[in-house]
Design an enzyme around this catalytic site. Structure first.
Site, PDB file in Angstrom:
ATOM      1  N   ASN A  37      55.640 -16.877  17.661  1.00  0.00           N
ATOM      2  CA  ASN A  37      56.268 -16.917  18.845  1.00  0.00           C
ATOM      3  C   ASN A  37      57.237 -15.802  19.209  1.00  0.00           C
ATOM      4  OD1 ASN A  37      57.551 -17.572  21.206  1.00  0.00           O
ATOM      5  ND2 ASN A  37      57.994 -19.735  20.931  1.00  0.00           N
ATOM      6  N   CYS A  65      60.699 -17.915  27.537  1.00  0.00           N
ATOM      7  CA  CYS A  65      59.412 -17.727  27.045  1.00  0.00           C
ATOM      8  C   CYS A  65      58.291 -17.362  28.334  1.00  0.00           C
ATOM      9  CB  CYS A  65      58.756 -18.747  26.263  1.00  0.00           C
ATOM     10  SG  CYS A  65      59.770 -18.812  24.710  1.00  0.00           S
ATOM     11  N   HIS A 103      51.412 -18.048  26.727  1.00  0.00           N
ATOM     12  CA  HIS A 103      52.491 -18.017  25.925  1.00  0.00           C
ATOM     13  C   HIS A 103      52.143 -18.553  24.266  1.00  0.00           C
ATOM     14  CE1 HIS A 103      56.159 -17.798  23.664  1.00  0.00           C
ATOM     15  NE2 HIS A 103      56.448 -19.148  23.990  1.00  0.00           N
TER      16      HIS A 103
END
Length: 330
Positions: free
Chosen positions: A285, A114, A255
């Protein structure tokens, strides 16, 4: 005069067509729309279906970024693909290079989960600052739906698929104002997409390990604690390197992992909510795709304008985390 600064001049994004909402997840696991939305802020996620691959969505995002930059694929010197979910373990960047017809470009994958987009941004900038390359295509793309256990309600509610891309270009003034990158491998076990092998005896006394990757496993509490503590610290350090104060920031793009993390980080840094860009309600996500996807949407909506100062921060498996501060446009 040789241009040894770097500018982030254009963006593009792409997501699969299929959307799965929280209500749909209630058919798979014991959960509810309210439970997911209040704990994560997520309401929908996009999932790659038949005919969609990492290559297809990453190529689409790249084409949009190239067009927005006013250059052609033939102008690109380097393609960096930040991903943890390649179509081919040997790498997918080369397939994207071929799809784009970017014949001059060297292409390779970069894996930092990520944090991949932020790590990629800093990596791309070094090639430009040293005068090696003029035009770099940086892509953040992941198809996490391939590796989610759809019976694990702790993880299946979180993840989605997507791609975002930016063009970095040599520029007389340097628009990458500061960055800080970090890794702590001692906490690696909190978030994994691990290989699990079983022994295969080829001939007597000669064994090899053969297997496959297991679905994503995560200790949500520990990852949350890590993010809320480490992300404000790393942003502070990047601001220090950039010689900027918090009130000079126009936009914060974290993020897109969890709305509670976004809120907590902004609160710790005293960044007002209207400066925080969030689109995770729609996409969940998307790992390395999340920052460029949110960036591109904000650019398309004319929220982000040339000259705006943007703080980005990625955090996740590794554990890795980092922040990069840049001024949008030339």
């Amino acid at each position: 005069m040789e241009k040894l600064g770097v500018a982030i001049i254009a963006s593009g994004s792409a997501v699969p067509t299929t959307s799965l909402d929280n209500q749909g997840l209630t058919q798979l696991v014991d959960t509810s729309d309210e439970w997911i939305a209040t704990r994560t802020g997520i309401r929908h996620r996009r999932l790659a279906g038949d005919g969609e691959s990492l290559k297809t969505i990453a190529t689409m995002a790249s084409k949009k970024a190239i067009a927005a930059a006013g250059i052609t694929a033939a102008d690109i010197d380097l393609i960096l693909l930040a991903t943890s979910t390649p179509d081919d373990l040997f790498g997918t960047a080369c397939q994207i290079q071929a799809e784009l017809g970017a014949t001059k470009a060297v292409a390779f994958d970069l894996t930092a989960a990520c944090s991949g987009f932020v790590f990629g941004l800093v990596t791309a900038a070094q090639y430009i600052r040293t005068g090696v390359y003029q035009n770099v295509l940086l892509i953040g793309a992941d198809i996490l739906s391939r590796w989610v256990d759809w019976q694990d309600r702790g993880t299946c509610i979180l993840f989605g698929d997507g791609a975002g891309a930016v063009i970095l270009q040599a520029n007389e003034s340097d628009r990458l104002l500061g960055f800080e990158l970090k890794t702590d491998g001692t906490q690696n076990h909190f978030l994994n997409l691990a290989y699990k092998a079983s022994t295969d005896e080829l001939i007597p006394g000669v064994n090899v390990n053969k297997g496959n990757f297991q679905p994503i496993t995560m200790n949500g509490k520990e990852v949350y604690r890590f993010a809320v503590q480490r992300v404000p610290e790393v942003i502070d350090k990047a601001l220090f390197h950039a010689n900027l104060s918090v009130d000079q920031i126009d936009w914060l793009i974290l993020h897109q992992a969890n709305q509670r993390i976004l809120d907590a980080v902004a609160q710790r840094l005293n960044i007002p909510a209207h400066k925080v860009i969030s689109n995770l309600a729609e996409y969940g996500n998307t790992s390395a795709a999340s920052i460029p996807l949110a960036l591109d949407e904000a650019v398309q909506q004319s929220k982000i304008k040339p000259g705006d100062i943007i703080v980005t921060s990625g955090f996740g498996a590794g554990l890795t985390w980092g922040a990069a501060i840049f001024q949008w446009g030339r």
